[in-house]
Scaffold this motif. Sequence first.
Motif, PDB file in Angstrom:
ATOM      1  N   SER A 162      39.926  34.185  47.221  1.00  0.00           N
ATOM      2  CA  SER A 162      40.567  33.563  48.382  1.00  0.00           C
ATOM      3  C   SER A 162      41.503  32.443  47.938  1.00  0.00           C
ATOM      4  N   CYS A 163      41.029  31.644  46.986  1.00  0.00           N
ATOM      5  CA  CYS A 163      41.867  30.546  46.469  1.00  0.00           C
ATOM      6  C   CYS A 163      43.131  31.101  45.820  1.00  0.00           C
ATOM      7  N   LEU A 164      42.990  32.195  45.092  1.00  0.00           N
ATOM      8  CA  LEU A 164      44.140  32.798  44.435  1.00  0.00           C
ATOM      9  C   LEU A 164      45.170  33.282  45.454  1.00  0.00           C
ATOM     10  N   ILE A 165      44.700  33.904  46.534  1.00  0.00           N
ATOM     11  CA  ILE A 165      45.616  34.403  47.573  1.00  0.00           C
ATOM     12  C   ILE A 165      46.308  33.239  48.272  1.00  0.00           C
ATOM     13  N   ILE A 166      45.526  32.203  48.588  1.00  0.00           N
ATOM     14  CA  ILE A 166      46.102  31.046  49.280  1.00  0.00           C
ATOM     15  C   ILE A 166      47.163  30.368  48.413  1.00  0.00           C
ATOM     16  N   SER A 167      46.850  30.137  47.143  1.00  0.00           N
ATOM     17  CA  SER A 167      47.783  29.409  46.270  1.00  0.00           C
ATOM     18  C   SER A 167      49.001  30.250  45.888  1.00  0.00           C
ATOM     19  N   SER A 168      48.880  31.574  45.958  1.00  0.00           N
ATOM     20  CA  SER A 168      50.010  32.433  45.556  1.00  0.00           C
ATOM     21  C   SER A 168      51.173  32.372  46.538  1.00  0.00           C
ATOM     22  N   HIS A 169      50.951  31.801  47.721  1.00  0.00           N
ATOM     23  CA  HIS A 169      52.045  31.763  48.698  1.00  0.00           C
ATOM     24  C   HIS A 169      53.196  30.882  48.200  1.00  0.00           C
ATOM     25  N   VAL A 170      52.930  29.985  47.242  1.00  0.00           N
ATOM     26  CA  VAL A 170      53.995  29.151  46.679  1.00  0.00           C
ATOM     27  C   VAL A 170      54.935  30.013  45.833  1.00  0.00           C
ATOM     28  N   LYS A 171      54.362  30.769  44.900  1.00  0.00           N
ATOM     29  CA  LYS A 171      55.173  31.640  44.034  1.00  0.00           C
ATOM     30  C   LYS A 171      55.911  32.690  44.854  1.00  0.00           C
ATOM     31  N   GLU A 172      55.213  33.279  45.815  1.00  0.00           N
ATOM     32  CA  GLU A 172      55.836  34.318  46.651  1.00  0.00           C
ATOM     33  C   GLU A 172      56.938  33.720  47.517  1.00  0.00           C
ATOM     34  N   GLY A 173      56.753  32.481  47.931  1.00  0.00           N
ATOM     35  CA  GLY A 173      57.799  31.811  48.714  1.00  0.00           C
ATOM     36  C   GLY A 173      59.061  31.593  47.896  1.00  0.00           C
ATOM     37  N   ILE A 174      58.899  31.246  46.629  1.00  0.00           N
ATOM     38  CA  ILE A 174      60.064  31.057  45.751  1.00  0.00           C
ATOM     39  C   ILE A 174      60.813  32.369  45.581  1.00  0.00           C
ATOM     40  N   GLU A 175      60.076  33.462  45.390  1.00  0.00           N
ATOM     41  CA  GLU A 175      60.715  34.775  45.229  1.00  0.00           C
ATOM     42  C   GLU A 175      61.473  35.173  46.490  1.00  0.00           C
ATOM     43  N   ILE A 176      60.877  34.927  47.649  1.00  0.00           N
ATOM     44  CA  ILE A 176      61.558  35.233  48.917  1.00  0.00           C
ATOM     45  C   ILE A 176      62.789  34.355  49.083  1.00  0.00           C
ATOM     46  N   GLY A 177      62.653  33.080  48.748  1.00  0.00           N
ATOM     47  CA  GLY A 177      63.790  32.163  48.857  1.00  0.00           C
ATOM     48  C   GLY A 177      64.950  32.592  47.980  1.00  0.00           C
ATOM     49  N   LYS A 178      64.647  33.039  46.758  1.00  0.00           N
ATOM     50  CA  LYS A 178      65.712  33.523  45.876  1.00  0.00           C
ATOM     51  C   LYS A 178      66.351  34.785  46.430  1.00  0.00           C
ATOM     52  N   GLU A 179      65.536  35.629  47.039  1.00  0.00           N
ATOM     53  CA  GLU A 179      66.068  36.859  47.645  1.00  0.00           C
ATOM     54  C   GLU A 179      67.080  36.532  48.735  1.00  0.00           C
ATOM     55  N   TYR A 180      66.815  35.472  49.501  1.00  0.00           N
ATOM     56  CA  TYR A 180      67.718  35.059  50.574  1.00  0.00           C
ATOM     57  C   TYR A 180      68.719  34.002  50.105  1.00  0.00           C
ATOM     58  N   LYS A 181      68.763  33.752  48.774  1.00  0.00           N
ATOM     59  CA  LYS A 181      69.731  32.833  48.172  1.00  0.00           C
ATOM     60  C   LYS A 181      69.651  31.424  48.769  1.00  0.00           C
ATOM     61  N   LEU A 182      68.430  30.935  48.940  1.00  0.00           N
ATOM     62  CA  LEU A 182      68.252  29.558  49.395  1.00  0.00           C
ATOM     63  C   LEU A 182      68.655  28.599  48.278  1.00  0.00           C
ATOM     64  N   PRO A 183      69.210  27.441  48.611  1.00  0.00           N
ATOM     65  CA  PRO A 183      69.594  26.462  47.581  1.00  0.00           C
ATOM     66  C   PRO A 183      68.380  25.968  46.810  1.00  0.00           C
ATOM     67  N   ASN A 184      68.623  25.466  45.620  1.00  0.00           N
ATOM     68  CA  ASN A 184      67.539  24.960  44.777  1.00  0.00           C
ATOM     69  C   ASN A 184      66.786  23.818  45.444  1.00  0.00           C
TER      70      ASN A 184
END
Length: 785
Positions: A615-637
């Motif tokens: 559960s902790c792994l799934i909860i904490s992974s939302h940070v890494k997955e958020g970065i990948e999604i942000g890069k996909e949508y070309k969000l600024p650094n």
Amino acid sequence: MKQFFKKILKVFNKREGELKENNELNKSYGIKIVIILAFIFITVILFPLGKSYQYSDYGVGTVTDKEIIAPFDFPVLKTEEELRIEKDNTIKSIHPHFFLNQRIYNKQLAEFDHFFEQIYNISLLKKKISLSQSSANKSKSKNGKTDSADVSLYNALKNDFKKYYEIDLDEKKWQSLIDSDKKIIDTFKNNIKEILSDLISIGIIDRPKESFPPETQMVFRFVDDEELRKVIDFTDVKEAKENAIKRLQNNYSKESDILDVGYEILNIFIYPNIIYDEEATDRKKEEALSKLPLAKGMVLEGERIVDSHEIVTEEIYDKIISLRIKIFEEGTAKGFLGIVHYLGKALFVGLLLFLLFIYIYIYRRKIFYDNRKVLLILIIVLTEFLFAFLITNKFGLSVYLIPTTIASMLLAILFDSGVGFIGTIVVSLGIGGYLGSEFTLIIISMISGVTAVFSVYKIRQRSQFFRAVLFILLAYFISLISMGLFRFLPWSDIFRNFTYFALPNSIFSPIITLGMLNIFEWAFGITTNMRLLELSDMNHPLLRRLSLKAPGTYHHSIIVGNLAEAAAESIGGANSLLSRVGAYYHDIGKMVKPEYFTENQDGPNPHDKLTASMSCLIISSHVKEGIEIGKEYKLPNEILDFVNQHQGTAKVSFFYEKAKQTTDPKYLNEMDFRYQGPKPQTKEAGIIMLSDSVEATLKSVKNPSVTRIKELVAEVLENKFKDGQLDDCELSFKDLSSISDSFIKILVGMFHARIEYQPQQKETLNKDKIQSQEKIAQIKNSSNK
């Protein structure tokens, strides 16, 4: 499961290593020194050697503090304005050169004869066809075949004639000529040819006579002879055609078709034979300009130029400028002064950079440690120097055309008003110094530049650039008047400088700034307020996707945005817009597994079937997955940093405590239940961490009182501080106090003093809620389709 866990940790460690390596490279002092030395080198060679800076403190209207005696003979050079006026007068005095093109005369007459030769042939062939047709009525032997060939030839000749001369011979007026006898045609031809010959003999120039002033004389060249003639002695094409009509009207009746035919023929063959010789004219102008004396007088050795405590007049100032140039020439001839001059320039640039970077180091240290931003600042300043070089040295235009406000606006928008202000000072001193201590230019550039910084302060829409035009225009107008009166300039010169130079400068500078801004935003990854406003649009594809896939997270992000914006405004030193927009996107990673986060759960909790570590792994992974999604949508650094830092290295307390209940504590590693970080690096990131935690904590409490809200806010801030999560974001105790007050004010408004609905009202409210949920479900289904 263990392999999956190790894989995610490996990705986190790899990313952390890359960030650390890039960060060290970006902060390298070696790279910073190379950038600064390259800037100094380019700037020094950009401006060529010009004149000595001795006596540069004296300007028109100033009072001298000492006597100036000429150390040697030197010429008093004319000013740029005096040279411009003399050049204009010299160019106007040069007579335009024309030459007679005899070939055109002969060619037109030959073409004319050929024209009537075709008319003869067509006329004869038509008469032959008419005769054949009349004979065919009596006998239909072989004449029919001959008639057919003649008709084909006749039509072919007419078509060729129409194609070449654009004349339709089937028109009635032309048929009357073709049907005429040869004698009549010859007479008509001779009359037209006489008119044409007379007009060509007089001479038809290839330029409209209206383009020359009255009584203009021109140099007329015939073969090898040249003579001075008046332009009015010749005709142009328009006047020649008017004269041709008058001659035709004297010979033929106005109602006659033959008059129209004659005009059409002359319209074809009236062609200029007196040709403007542009090359010869320009050559004469260049010869005359090369003979213009650059000096308007001489100052002899030992002659007093100005006495002590004397007001510097225009005449004295011209002598001082000429003396400075002569001093420089004398020193350069000895060789040593040239090297010293370049060394002085390098030291001058170094002092300007010291002024710039001492401010940035003290007040904007994060910019100082970011080599990309240092490079961007120097590129903007160098661009201004390049504009100054091109306008003054390359094209010889007025210094008031130098768009010094471009750097001011770019630095203010890309960084902040403080950087824009110090950049304005550096650019103004740099350009003024390189152009010979131009005191007036320095003052005007500073006033207009500071005004430009003010005009784009906290600019949030690209259309607001047009407001900057008015502010800059007003600044130039007032500063030009004040400095003009200070220097005793006539009003005509003041308004000329404003109308011809400052006015277009004020209009085009914001436009150029807007174009350069887009380039720098893209090239250096800078996020401006305008870009942030575009990202704050709730119709942004990523925010719409978040609202559909994780509506609870979406609502949570909106509230966090409100808290973060208020907190940033309360401490004063943070960007409130950046805080709000960063909050909107900080939890986008929860879209991957929205059902595992409480705000999106509307049924059984899937964590009940998982181990605490999973559960902790799934909860904490939302940070890494958020970065990948942000890069996909070309969000600024800057926005991606919020995604990466909003949890810092905080502990996932709930699942850690759950793990302690089922696992021996000696086999538990607390670091496995913490986020990978990094901790918040900016005030804005720290504010979002606090806003996120406060909102999540308060949401778990039903109808909290004002006292309870204050307690929970204080508890969250204290826990984050004690855990060291705020160590790297420069939030002071005073800031935390202001943030706490802003949180409490908003949260009290959200949770306190709610109306208690009656049972019947509650029932109606529940029905409305069910209907709203059904509509949301329909929207989701249509979106998925």
